[in-house]
Enzyme design. Sequence first.
Site, short mmCIF file in Angstrom:
data_model
loop_
_atom_site.label_atom_id
_atom_site.label_comp_id
_atom_site.label_asym_id
_atom_site.label_seq_id
_atom_site.Cartn_x
_atom_site.Cartn_y
_atom_site.Cartn_z
N ASN A 130 -108.69 -22.36 14.77
CA ASN A 130 -107.52 -23.01 14.15
C ASN A 130 -108.04 -24.05 13.15
OD1 ASN A 130 -104.62 -23.26 13.99
ND2 ASN A 130 -104.86 -25.29 14.89
N LYS A 131 -107.11 -24.70 12.51
CA LYS A 131 -107.45 -25.65 11.44
C LYS A 131 -108.51 -26.67 11.89
CE LYS A 131 -106.35 -25.66 8.10
NZ LYS A 131 -107.20 -25.04 7.05
N ARG A 156 -99.62 -20.04 3.12
CA ARG A 156 -100.71 -20.29 4.07
C ARG A 156 -100.12 -20.26 5.48
NH1 ARG A 156 -98.55 -24.02 5.99
NH2 ARG A 156 -100.10 -24.00 7.65
N GLY A 157 -101.02 -20.34 6.48
CA GLY A 157 -100.58 -20.17 7.86
C GLY A 157 -100.75 -18.70 8.21
N ALA A 158 -101.39 -18.44 9.37
CA ALA A 158 -101.82 -17.07 9.67
C ALA A 158 -100.70 -16.03 9.61
CB ALA A 158 -102.51 -17.06 11.04
N ASP A 162 -105.48 -19.13 14.22
CA ASP A 162 -105.69 -18.14 13.15
C ASP A 162 -106.35 -16.87 13.68
OD1 ASP A 162 -105.64 -20.95 11.80
OD2 ASP A 162 -105.10 -19.46 10.28
N ARG A 204 -108.61 -14.18 2.14
CA ARG A 204 -109.07 -15.26 3.05
C ARG A 204 -109.67 -14.58 4.29
NH1 ARG A 204 -105.21 -20.27 4.23
NH2 ARG A 204 -107.18 -21.31 4.65
N GLN A 216 -101.84 -30.58 5.46
CA GLN A 216 -100.73 -29.75 5.96
C GLN A 216 -99.84 -30.55 6.92
OE1 GLN A 216 -103.91 -28.73 5.77
NE2 GLN A 216 -104.09 -26.53 5.49
O1 MRU Z 1 -105.54 -23.19 5.94
P1 MRU Z 1 -104.18 -22.92 6.52
O2 MRU Z 1 -103.17 -23.94 6.15
O3 MRU Z 1 -103.72 -21.51 6.26
O4 MRU Z 1 -104.42 -23.03 8.10
C1 MRU Z 1 -103.31 -22.82 8.93
C2 MRU Z 1 -103.60 -23.12 10.35
O5 MRU Z 1 -104.72 -23.41 10.73
C3 MRU Z 1 -102.49 -22.97 11.32
O6 MRU Z 1 -102.63 -23.87 12.37
C4 MRU Z 1 -102.53 -21.54 11.89
O7 MRU Z 1 -102.48 -20.60 10.85
C5 MRU Z 1 -101.45 -21.28 12.84
S1 MRU Z 1 -99.92 -21.17 11.91
C6 MRU Z 1 -98.76 -20.54 12.71
#
Ligand code: MRU
Length: 354
Positions: A253-254, A53-55, A243, A98, A202
Amino acid sequence: MSDLQRFDRVRAVRYDGEHLQLLDQRRLPATQTWLRCTGAADTAQAITDLVVRGAPAIGIAAAYGAALAARARLAESTDPAQFSSGWAADLALLQAARPTAVNLAWALQRVAAVCAGLDPQQTAACSLAEAEAIAAEDVAANYRMAELGAAFLAPGCGVLTHCNTGSLATGGLGTALGVVRAGVAACRVSAVYAAETRPWLQGSRLTLWELLEDGIDARLIADGAGAWLFASGRAQWLIVGADRVCANGDAANKIGTLAHAVAARHFGARVMVVAPWSTVDLATAEGAQIEIEERAGEELLAVAGQRIAAPGGQAWNPVFDVTPAGLIDVLVTERGALEKPDVAGIARLAAQAD
Ligand code: MRU
């Protein structure tokens, strides 16, 4: 080794010469187990299930998934028409894993573009080389962003971060967490706070783990404690990843980021969004156009697999929100840092490297 390099030790997405290996983030920090992916279907499933996970990490994993898929299709058939229709279906499967992080589509488009017009053998080789390049470029971007972002931090500042934006979420050092790491290495950051990031945690499971592994003293806060943190003067910065950053600077973002940003602005703290250029989506004009992923309500209703919410209760579980550009003080990309990002500033960065 520089002070910053000592914080860059984890690689959560690895190609072992045969398969894609993913550090299973569902199990951290309790256990470090690796999931082996062999093609498009299992890589797409791993992305959907948040194994990775994470963009930026999603983009890198998808690129390797595309390369594994090309190799598998080649083993089935060397007929160009059969190969390309099968591989197109693989790319579509990966793309659908996703919706919100644009790095996924960006990486797949990049792999597809470099392979356009190639025969099946060449596609298998070039797609893998492109995946390796995407991973390596992300690490380099992280270092550049860490340097650019840390330059804004005054010595002695406190910082709040949200979700996980470190080595687990990227090719290496991290986006927002890379800036935090650089700020600590340069002795500018004196207090780091990580919001727990309900429902998937997270912040408490991943960010706190990364910071403790680094030997960086960090404090966990409940998501709802962000406003009080700024009000009490403990943090002068909110530093987060993204993201998807739109052409006007709005940033997805999250979930929970928007509430922190509103609180930061209200109490005079500043907001920094740190994202590689692969997260900037010039084709999306503004935040209202971003598809926000909604996941199963079960993720909210239960904790660690145990139902906690009142029996029969239901949940709404959007997992991202959009912070309007007007609330963002600094946008950091590897192409440069923009204060008060807007259409003109982002267009300037876009033109810079083309
Ligand atoms: O649902 P996730 O854990 O994939 O969400 C991740 C985030 O929102 C991060 O803040 C975002 O991807 C930036 S990561 C470098």
